[in-house]
Design an enzyme around this catalytic site. Structure first.
Site, short mmCIF file in Angstrom:
data_model
loop_
_atom_site.label_atom_id
_atom_site.label_comp_id
_atom_site.label_asym_id
_atom_site.label_seq_id
_atom_site.Cartn_x
_atom_site.Cartn_y
_atom_site.Cartn_z
N ARG A 103 0.84 -1.19 0.00
CA ARG A 103 0.00 0.00 0.00
C ARG A 103 0.88 1.25 0.00
NH1 ARG A 103 -4.89 1.20 4.19
NH2 ARG A 103 -3.29 1.02 5.77
N ASP A 201 1.67 -6.50 11.50
CA ASP A 201 2.52 -6.13 12.64
C ASP A 201 2.22 -7.00 13.85
OD1 ASP A 201 3.81 -4.17 11.22
OD2 ASP A 201 2.65 -2.51 12.07
N1 URA Z 1 -4.66 -3.38 7.32
C1 URA Z 1 -4.54 -3.70 8.63
O1 URA Z 1 -3.66 -4.46 8.99
N2 URA Z 1 -5.40 -3.17 9.52
C2 URA Z 1 -6.38 -2.32 9.17
O2 URA Z 1 -7.15 -1.88 10.03
C3 URA Z 1 -6.50 -1.99 7.79
C4 URA Z 1 -5.63 -2.53 6.89
#
Ligand code: URA
Length: 208
Positions: A103, A201
């Site tokens: 992203r 994460d």
């Molecule tokens: N990706 C994630 O890991 N958490 C979110 O809330 C949105 C996208």
């Protein structure tokens, strides 16, 4: 199965609550992600065509059935890896493809940097994308897999938003979504609120 199936049973609820809980350590997060992955996969293949056979018991012949289609699990890297073990626990013969999507921090657009999948002609493909925030990455993944000739594409997700789910469905006729919960909104960084934070994460213990 409907276009959207929400796993609202209490057993899935226990996994989801643990994943949401900010105190859950990566070790336990992986455990619950795996369990929920199994539950999502089982629901996703409810309507999978079966192949009938016969098995010989000590006392005679018994009818048997098994998957009538090749199943391919495609985790969207890296968060999707958290569901893969659970999918294999219940569908051990599933082949695996991988899609890497990143992203862009400013535009929020998904960029595909990796794509490797087995032959998908006629296959049932399970896309493992735990967070359907805007739905952009999942929709991009579904389009790429559809183009390879998949018979049915089903997105397995943990938490999404209404807009994320609708985007995946609107942009990909015939696709289905199996998900743990639909949350109310996105924050300015496109994180789901209340959601569970950054799935990757929390799964791998990287600082946010
Ligand atoms: N990706 C994630 O890991 N958490 C979110 O809330 C949105 C996208």
């Amino acid at each position: 199965m409907n276009d959207v199936t929400i796993l609202d049973d209490p057993v899935a609820g226990v996994q989801l609550a643990a994943l949401r809980d900010e105190r859950t350590t990566p070790e336990h997060f992986r455990h619950h992600a795996r369990r929920l992955g199994s539950m999502l996969a089982l629901r996703a293949v409810e309507d999978l065509p079966s192949e009938d056979s016969t098995v010989r018991t000590p006392l005679g012949d018994a009818p048997a059935t098994g998957p009538g289609r090749t199943i391919v699990a495609v985790p969207v890297l890296r968060a999707g890896l958290g569901l893969l073990g659970g999918v294999h626990d219940v569908l051990p013969s599933a082949l695996v493809g991988m899609i890497g999507l990143e992203r862009d921090a400013e535009t929020f657009q998904a960029r595909r940097y990796y794509f490797k999948v087995p032959p998908l002609e006629g296959a049932w493909v399970l896309v493992l994308e735990p967070m359907l925030a805007t739905g952009g990455s999942a929709s991009d993944a579904v389009k790429a897999l559809d183009a390879e000739g998949a018979e049915q594409v089903i997105v397995l997700s943990v938490v999404g938003t209404e807009q994320g789910v609708q985007r995946v469905l609107n942009e990909n006729p015939g696709v289905k979504v199996v998900i743990g919960a639909i949350d109310p909104e996105l924050d300015d960084d496109r994180y789901i609120v209340p959601g569970l934070g950054d799935f990757g994460d929390r799964l791998f213990g990287t600082p946010h």
